[in-house]
Structure formats: C-alpha cells, structure tokens
Design a protein around this motif. Structure first.
Motif: not given
Length: 261
Positions: A178-193, A195-200
């Motif tokens: 469960q801890a490993r899955k939680q870390r993977q989820l947090e990493q995906r969320q950080e990556k998406q964030l 990408e969303a906030t990076a300048p064009a």
C-alpha cells in the motif's frame, strides 16, 4: 481451561488423588535403595532392546547405564529417599527435562508396557505394603500422560506463535504494498502538476507534417534556381563557340596573305 494434571487424569484414567497416594507412605524405606536400582536397570534393558526403531530413537541421547542412573536417582528422591538427582543435576522439572523428547501417546503406552514388565521382574521385599506396586504403576501412568499433555500444550503454543508470525508477515507485506502504491500515485500527481504549470516554449517544435512541407519547398526552390541558370549557360557556350570560329578564320586569312618583306 483444565490444568495439565486434570488432562493427565482424564487421558490416563487415573485420578490425581489416586496417582499421588504413594506420597502417604515412604516407599524408599520399604523397598530399599537397591530395589530402585534393579527396577531401572531391568526397565532400560527392555527399552534399549525394543524392536521398534522409532521408540529406541527417543533414548538415543543417553547410554543405557546413564538413562538407568537418571531414573533410579529420581525415583529414590521422589519416593522419600535422599535427593540424589537434584544434587547431581538440579531440579527434576519433568516437563523441562523431557522437552526435547518426542513424548507421544504411543510412546507413553509403550514406556508403560516396559515398566509393567520390569515391575513384575523386580521382586519386592515381603514387608512391602500390598498396594505398593499398584501405587507405583498408577503414578507412572499418570506421569506418562502428564508428559504427553505437556508436549501437546507446547506444540499448540508453537503453532499459535507460527500462525501469529505468519499473520504479522502478511500484514507487513500488505502495508508495504500500500505504501508503494501511494508513492507511485504521488509521483504521478507531481508530474502532472509540473506539466500543467510549465511555461509554453518560445519555439515549439515543428510537427512532422511541417517538416515535410518545408523539405518540399526547399527542393522546389533549388529546381527553380537551376532552371534560371540554364539559359545563361547556353548563351555563354554559344559565345565561346563563335569566338573560336573568329580566331580560326583570322589565322586562315593570314596564311593566304603575302608576307611583307
């Protein structure tokens, strides 16, 4: 929960009060030291000659003489004589002393069979109480099943500990997953964030279609330049040919003209 003594009484069919009635008399004084020595020697001679290998293996850690000495010193002490066993080996502690033996019901019954034969072989003094032999056999039967009950309790406790350890290991493995899955989820969320906030980018990469169009345009321009250069090349060539004719004609005219002296 019943005590080991109560379990032994039920499995051996010997009540506690009957099993320990030998305590009401001093059998050591009645039977004498040599009788206990003879009983143990007769008993272990039969044990070590038993035809069943599994039964003989229970006593493999001791020689016949060592086993006989341990037993008769304990019996002497238990039946009112001097504390020979405790003086030599410490507290008897039957359960602890037999913890490493495989004391099954079958082993206990076979032990009692050999002890009954040894009791018949070892003659008691005439002055002994008439019920001395029966008192000893009741004590032996109850004690044998007491040891069986002790082993059953140890095995049950060990099994419970094993199951508890297995449950703990499963719970620990689940928590780690469960801890490993939680870390993977947090990493995906950080990556998406990110990408969303990076300048064009100032110069976005051209698509493959744009690159293909630019390549066609460049080829067309090259072909057009070649076409524009072709007429100039032709005119230059004609001029060179004409000049060659003029030079040739001039040389021919000079050969035919008279030379001035």
């Amino acid at each position: 929960m019943p005590t080991l003594q109560e379990i032994a009484s039920e499995t051996s069919s010997v009540p506690v009060e009957k099993a320990f009635r030998l305590d009401s008399k001093n059998l050591y004084e009645q039977l004498g030291h040599s009788w206990f020595v003879s009983l143990s020697k007769n008993f272990y001679r039969r044990v070590y000659a038993d035809p069943e290998p599994w039964f003989r293996a229970i006593f493999a850690s001791s020689t016949e003489d060592e086993a006989a000495k341990n037993q008769y010193e304990w019996l002497v002490q238990r039946c009112g004589g001097p504390p020979l066993y405790s003086n030599r080996k410490g507290h008897p502690g039957l359960l602890g002393r037999h913890a490493h033996f495989d004391v099954s019901v079958a082993a206990a019954e076979r032990w009692l069979q050999h002890m009954g034969a040894a009791m018949q072989e070892t003659e008691m003094p005439a002055t002994t109480d008439p019920d001395a032999k029966e008192s000893l056999m009741d004590f032996f039967r109850h004690t044998a099943h007491f040891l069986v009950a002790g082993q059953c309790i140890r095995e049950s406790s060990a099994q419970a500990d094993l199951q508890s350890d297995g449950t703990s290991n499963k719970r620990r493995a689940l928590q780690q997953l469960q801890a490993r899955k939680q870390r993977q989820l947090e990493q995906r969320q950080e990556k998406q964030l990110r990408e969303a906030t990076a300048p064009a980018p100032l110069f976005p990469e051209a698509s493959s279609l744009d690159c293909e169009v630019a390549a066609h345009h460049e080829r067309d321009e090259t072909q057009n330049r070649v076409r524009r250069l072709e007429p100039s090349r032709c005119t230059f060539a004609l001029c060179v040919v004409a000049a060659c004719f003029v030079v040739a004609a001039s040389l021919h005219h000079r050969r035919r003209s008279p030379t001035l002296m």
